[in-house]
Design a protein around this motif. Sequence first.
Motif, PDB file in Angstrom:
ATOM      1  N   ALA A   5      41.812 103.398  16.436  1.00  0.00           N
ATOM      2  CA  ALA A   5      42.002 102.789  15.116  1.00  0.00           C
ATOM      3  C   ALA A   5      43.390 102.186  14.975  1.00  0.00           C
ATOM      4  O   ALA A   5      43.566 101.195  14.260  1.00  0.00           O
ATOM      5  N   VAL A  19      44.239 106.500   6.388  1.00  0.00           N
ATOM      6  CA  VAL A  19      42.932 106.120   6.918  1.00  0.00           C
ATOM      7  C   VAL A  19      42.349 107.261   7.747  1.00  0.00           C
ATOM      8  O   VAL A  19      43.000 107.780   8.657  1.00  0.00           O
ATOM      9  N   ARG A  38      38.148  97.090   7.631  1.00  0.00           N
ATOM     10  CA  ARG A  38      39.322  96.561   8.346  1.00  0.00           C
ATOM     11  C   ARG A  38      40.045  95.463   7.560  1.00  0.00           C
ATOM     12  O   ARG A  38      41.256  95.559   7.344  1.00  0.00           O
ATOM     13  N   SER A  68      39.744 108.370  10.511  1.00  0.00           N
ATOM     14  CA  SER A  68      39.005 107.780  11.626  1.00  0.00           C
ATOM     15  C   SER A  68      38.658 108.865  12.630  1.00  0.00           C
ATOM     16  O   SER A  68      39.478 109.742  12.914  1.00  0.00           O
ATOM     17  N   GLY A  90      37.640 102.663   7.548  1.00  0.00           N
ATOM     18  CA  GLY A  90      38.672 101.640   7.507  1.00  0.00           C
ATOM     19  C   GLY A  90      38.699 100.691   8.676  1.00  0.00           C
ATOM     20  O   GLY A  90      39.391  99.668   8.617  1.00  0.00           O
ATOM     21  N   THR A  91      37.957 100.980   9.758  1.00  0.00           N
ATOM     22  CA  THR A  91      37.923 100.056  10.890  1.00  0.00           C
ATOM     23  C   THR A  91      36.626  99.258  10.932  1.00  0.00           C
ATOM     24  O   THR A  91      36.373  98.550  11.895  1.00  0.00           O
ATOM     25  N   LEU A 109      43.674  98.544  15.340  1.00  0.00           N
ATOM     26  CA  LEU A 109      42.884  97.727  14.418  1.00  0.00           C
ATOM     27  C   LEU A 109      43.447  97.690  13.005  1.00  0.00           C
ATOM     28  O   LEU A 109      43.024  96.868  12.194  1.00  0.00           O
ATOM     29  N   LEU A 110      44.402  98.565  12.717  1.00  0.00           N
ATOM     30  CA  LEU A 110      44.871  98.728  11.345  1.00  0.00           C
ATOM     31  C   LEU A 110      46.318  98.293  11.186  1.00  0.00           C
ATOM     32  O   LEU A 110      47.050  98.163  12.175  1.00  0.00           O
ATOM     33  N   CYS A 113      41.746  97.039   4.483  1.00  0.00           N
ATOM     34  CA  CYS A 113      43.008  97.720   4.765  1.00  0.00           C
ATOM     35  C   CYS A 113      44.147  96.717   4.920  1.00  0.00           C
ATOM     36  O   CYS A 113      45.264  96.943   4.427  1.00  0.00           O
ATOM     37  N   GLN A 114      43.886  95.615   5.594  1.00  0.00           N
ATOM     38  CA  GLN A 114      44.906  94.591   5.754  1.00  0.00           C
ATOM     39  C   GLN A 114      45.322  94.030   4.400  1.00  0.00           C
ATOM     40  O   GLN A 114      46.517  93.846   4.116  1.00  0.00           O
TER      41      GLN A 114
END
Length: 301
Positions: free
Chosen positions: A37, A29, A14, A31, A8-9, A40-41, A17-18
């Motif tokens: 993470a 997620v 990434r 990680s 997910g990153t 970044l999420l 996920c957004q």
Amino acid sequence: MRILVTGGTGFVGRPLCQRLAEAGHDLLVVSRDPASARDLLPADARIADSVMAFAEARPEAIINLAGESIAGKRWSEAQKTRLVDSRVDITRELVKLCGQLAEEGAAPRVMISGSAMGYYGDQGDTRVTEDTSPHDEFAHRLCERWEQEAKAAEAHGVRVVLVRTGLVLEKDGGTLAKMLTPFKLGLGGPFGSGRQFMPWIHREDMLRLLEFLLEHEELSGPFNASAPKPETNAAFTATLARHLKRPAFMAVPACVLKVGLGDMANLLLTGADMRPARLEKAGFRFEYPTLDQALTAILGR
């Protein structure tokens, strides 16, 4: 929908996920470094360092994008093992989670699992659809094992979708980002003969097709995630050079790539004229069907 995402990153994960968060989905997620993470999420995403940590959350869908970069290091035998294990191990954990949840009557409805154009191996000039027989080589064997692990979830009543991805294009990562600097310096050019095909897809279309496959419950099995008009390496480099207003005559001989990269050079010197036959039949429409359209959108910003 509660969606469990691995990878997910990453370059695709990434923004995916957004996008999923903005659509109102509940994100789970996985990680290896949850603390990093977190920055970044999306703020509401739940993050854990293992798949099984989300057993009680009962995800309704899984999107599996995890795996060590296939072009990150020279392909020693140890690196080949890492490339396989980084994909197979987490996919096996996801199937284990599906089995546990199935016993509780709460199996995920769908698992979308990554694969790659390497599934087909070197296909020369053959037009490649999801029905094309693969050429046996390391990239194919890696993807085949990855896909077989994912397909095991079908035994638990999970709809499994396999996404065989081409080169994903955006300027903040992936293949295009690596190409921009030498091309801007006038040092770009084709690899080897330049006749090998480079299936590609704009990242925006990649995100859209993942959502499409998530939502269309009648779709399962393999799908080629690439634009309908792939280009040869020579045409791709010439088009990129034209958009950057730079020359593209610094061809890299195949022998130089093989000395520098070993077996990994095959990624650059071979390819497949891969077409998204099943996606188009299912009704998916690309916003960026041609390389000109994709590069105009990416480089014009």
